[in-house]
Design a protein around this motif. Structure first.
Motif, PDB file in Angstrom:
ATOM      1  N   GLY A   1       0.786  -1.219   0.000  1.00  0.00           N
ATOM      2  CA  GLY A   1       0.000   0.000   0.000  1.00  0.00           C
ATOM      3  C   GLY A   1       0.824   1.278   0.000  1.00  0.00           C
ATOM      4  N   THR A   2       2.153   1.163   0.135  1.00  0.00           N
ATOM      5  CA  THR A   2       2.992   2.367   0.175  1.00  0.00           C
ATOM      6  C   THR A   2       3.570   2.727  -1.190  1.00  0.00           C
ATOM      7  N   GLY A   3       3.589   1.755  -2.096  1.00  0.00           N
ATOM      8  CA  GLY A   3       4.213   1.992  -3.387  1.00  0.00           C
ATOM      9  C   GLY A   3       5.724   1.816  -3.354  1.00  0.00           C
ATOM     10  N   VAL A   4       6.263   1.428  -2.201  1.00  0.00           N
ATOM     11  CA  VAL A   4       7.699   1.216  -2.070  1.00  0.00           C
ATOM     12  C   VAL A   4       7.976  -0.281  -2.163  1.00  0.00           C
ATOM     13  N   ARG A   5       8.836  -0.646  -3.112  1.00  0.00           N
ATOM     14  CA  ARG A   5       9.219  -2.050  -3.274  1.00  0.00           C
ATOM     15  C   ARG A   5      10.483  -2.337  -2.461  1.00  0.00           C
ATOM     16  N   GLN A   6      10.756  -3.633  -2.262  1.00  0.00           N
ATOM     17  CA  GLN A   6      11.888  -4.058  -1.436  1.00  0.00           C
ATOM     18  C   GLN A   6      13.237  -3.549  -1.924  1.00  0.00           C
TER      19      GLN A   6
END
Length: 124
Positions: free
Chosen positions: A3-8
């Motif tokens: 839900g943040t749009g930040v990938r690993q």
């Protein structure tokens, strides 16, 4: 991080830069085992998101140094809070000594060098 749009992987890049302000792009990629061609796209993405800034390295004009922007610092702070909340939820039924032991064991596993272990097993 759902839900943040930040990938690993971009988060891993941000964390290396956060821990080493002014690190160059090549060293960041080596720290994470990311190939140079892939690093370029990742860095471009982080610059476009305005999470990092690039600057020419004063000591090596061919290299670029990387630093977090205020927005990048906010992304990292949010990510670290989410991770801490998740870890606390996952480990809530463990005693402090059990948590410490688990983290110690995970760190030991992480520090292993899979390439060296594969080479050793091939020589047996």
């Amino acid at each position: 991080m759902e839900g943040t749009g930040v990938r690993q992987v971009p988060l891993a890049v941000l964390s290396i830069i956060a821990a080493n302000p002014g690190i160059n792009q090549g060293a960041t990629g080596r720290a994470l085992g990311i190939k140079r061609a892939n690093m370029v796209a990742l860095i471009n993405e982080l610059v476009e998101n305005q999470w990092i800034e690039r600057a020419i390295d004063a000591n090596d004009r061919r290299a670029l140094t990387l630093t977090l922007t205020p927005a990048g610092k906010a992304v990292m702070a949010d990510a670290l809070q989410r991770i801490a909340t998740h870890e606390n939820r996952m480990l809530s039924d463990m005693e402090p000594a059990e948590r410490s032991l688990l983290l110690d064991m995970l760190i030991r596993i992480e520090r292993r060098n899979p390439a060296a272990e594969a080479e050793d097993s091939g020589n047996s």
